[in-house]
Design an enzyme around this catalytic site. Structure first.
Site, PDB file in Angstrom:
ATOM      1  N   ILE A  63      -4.332 -10.201  -6.980  1.00  0.00           N
ATOM      2  CA  ILE A  63      -3.246 -10.413  -7.934  1.00  0.00           C
ATOM      3  C   ILE A  63      -2.123  -9.402  -7.662  1.00  0.00           C
ATOM      4  O   ILE A  63      -0.941  -9.670  -7.889  1.00  0.00           O
ATOM      5  CB  ILE A  63      -3.808 -10.305  -9.371  1.00  0.00           C
ATOM      6  CG1 ILE A  63      -2.945 -11.095 -10.339  1.00  0.00           C
ATOM      7  CG2 ILE A  63      -3.964  -8.888  -9.832  1.00  0.00           C
ATOM      8  CD1 ILE A  63      -3.692 -11.530 -11.563  1.00  0.00           C
TER       9      ILE A  63
ATOM     10  N   ASP B 180       0.795  -1.234   0.000  1.00  0.00           N
ATOM     11  CA  ASP B 180       0.000   0.000   0.000  1.00  0.00           C
ATOM     12  C   ASP B 180       0.833   1.293   0.000  1.00  0.00           C
ATOM     13  O   ASP B 180       0.318   2.354  -0.324  1.00  0.00           O
ATOM     14  CB  ASP B 180      -0.932   0.033   1.223  1.00  0.00           C
ATOM     15  CG  ASP B 180      -1.920  -1.121   1.222  1.00  0.00           C
ATOM     16  OD1 ASP B 180      -2.239  -1.616   0.125  1.00  0.00           O
ATOM     17  OD2 ASP B 180      -2.368  -1.517   2.308  1.00  0.00           O
TER      18      ASP B 180
HETATM   19  O1  F6P Z   1      -2.718  -3.987   3.210  1.00  0.00           O
HETATM   20  C1  F6P Z   1      -2.628  -4.748   2.048  1.00  0.00           C
HETATM   21  C2  F6P Z   1      -3.983  -4.982   1.454  1.00  0.00           C
HETATM   22  O2  F6P Z   1      -3.795  -5.756   0.277  1.00  0.00           O
HETATM   23  C3  F6P Z   1      -4.814  -3.758   1.152  1.00  0.00           C
HETATM   24  O3  F6P Z   1      -4.424  -3.126  -0.033  1.00  0.00           O
HETATM   25  C4  F6P Z   1      -6.188  -4.335   1.109  1.00  0.00           C
HETATM   26  O4  F6P Z   1      -7.161  -3.368   1.456  1.00  0.00           O
HETATM   27  C5  F6P Z   1      -6.143  -5.428   2.142  1.00  0.00           C
HETATM   28  O5  F6P Z   1      -4.779  -5.741   2.335  1.00  0.00           O
HETATM   29  C6  F6P Z   1      -6.883  -6.686   1.767  1.00  0.00           C
HETATM   30  O6  F6P Z   1      -6.865  -7.541   2.854  1.00  0.00           O
HETATM   31  P1  F6P Z   1      -7.208  -9.108   2.786  1.00  0.00           P
HETATM   32  O7  F6P Z   1      -6.082  -9.800   2.086  1.00  0.00           O
HETATM   33  O8  F6P Z   1      -7.318  -9.497   4.204  1.00  0.00           O
HETATM   34  O9  F6P Z   1      -8.459  -9.234   1.987  1.00  0.00           O
END
Ligand code: F6P
Length: 319
Positions: A251, A127
């Site tokens: 992905i 992020d």
């Molecule tokens: O913090 C990394 C991240 O991929 C974010 O971009 C996203 O909002 C979140 O994690 C998704 O989380 P999870 O893999 O628990 O669905």
């Protein structure tokens, strides 16, 4: 310090393995024993902890994901849970830990430090939402993945006079959207910083179609802002483009880390071990103006997200 542990926590990111390898190899080469703590803080609490050797971290510098596994453990906020974790560490003589993860993981690292286990945080997240560091480990690789995907969407959108609405990750941080939008020549970028004025975006799309005679339009939008499928329907109904939504999803989290992320992870891993050997904890490692530095986690957590106005202005001048 004789024994250190290492864990990866929160959402995984490409380059975490390179960081695990760096911490392990630098640690072993400095005369330390290094332990892998599996599945983040969960493994710490459960005692899923095993020694790492030069060999166990071989063949991983180029691999995405994390060989240690990762998890989110909100219960780690509870002091009783942390006491259990510390008991597991003490049983094995582990005095200090390197924590690779995002800001949630940093909070755990700070609490452990306050309870006597020195921890150093490494920014592992796609992020790029840790303000104290210019780049987090994994951001550049995720950016490459996003750019590759948008370039492909552009080809097909152009053939069919379509508007592609591409949702990218970022968890409230617009960096992936902004960087990829500029790199791909997107027509519109929407992030939490720009805000989302639906009518304004539709106006701009009509303009791109009718006045600028564009054959396609790319809208890059950060996740958690709007329902992109619904918005694509509105684009089809209200502009000359036919709208199509693509959610890139997880992905973006996978794939072999790019050289930048491997190097960043290696440099940060080295710095973390050096600090622990000096008996320092409660710090996180950052890259700032091309220099690897450490700052107190407490300070890092209280820094507000940096404004991306200069890049936003550049984008507007490129459209
Ligand atoms: O913090 C990394 C991240 O991929 C974010 O971009 C996203 O909002 C979140 O994690 C998704 O989380 P999870 O893999 O628990 O669905």
């Amino acid at each position: 310090v004789r024994r250190i542990g290492i864990l990866t926590s929160g959402g995984d990111s490409p380059g975490m393995n390179a960081a695990i390898r760096a911490v392990t190899r630098v640690g072993l080469n400095s005369g330390l024993e290094v332990f892998g703590i599996y599945n983040g803080y969960k493994g710490m609490v459960e005692g899923y902890i095993e020694p790492l050797t030069r060999e166990t971290v071989g063949e991983i510098v180029n691999r995405g994901g994390t060989v240690l596994g990762s998890a989110r453990l909100p219960e780690f906020k509870d002091i009783e849970v942390r006491k259990k974790a510390i008991h597991q560490l003490k049983k094995r003589g582990i005095e200090a830990v390197v924590v690779i993860g995002g800001d949630g993981s940093y909070r755990g690292a700070l609490s452990l430090t306050e309870m006597g286990i020195n921890c150093i945080g490494l920014p592992g997240t796609i992020d790029n939402d840790i303000t104290c560091t210019d780049y987090t480990i994994g951001f550049q690789t995720a950016l490459e993945t996003v750019v590759e995907a948008i370039d492909k969407l552009r080809d097909t959108s152009n053939s069919h006079h379509r508007c592609s609405i591409v949702e990218v990750m970022g968890n409230r941080c617009g960096d992936l959207a902004l960087w990829s939008g500029i790199a791909c020549g997107a027509e519109i970028i929407v992030t939490s910083e720009t805000g989302f004025d639906e009518e304004d975006v539709l106006d701009r799309l009509r303009d791109l179609d009718l006045i600028r005679k564009k054959k396609h339009a790319i809208v890059v939008i950060s996740e958690k802002i709007t329902d992109v499928d619904q918005f694509a329907k509105k684009v089809s109904l209200n502009t000359g483009f036919s709208g199509r939504a693509t959610v890139l999803g997880h992905i973006q989290r996978g794939g072999s880390p790019c050289p930048f992320d491997r190097l960043l992870a290696s440099q940060m891993g080295e710095k973390a071990v050096d600090l622990l050997m000096q008996g320092i904890g409660g710090q996180c490692i950052c890259i700032r103006n091309n220099e690897i530095v450490a700052i107190p986690i407490e300070k890092a957590l209280s820094m507000p997200q940096e404004s991306r106005k200069p890049l936003m202005n550049l984008f507007e001048r490129l459209v």
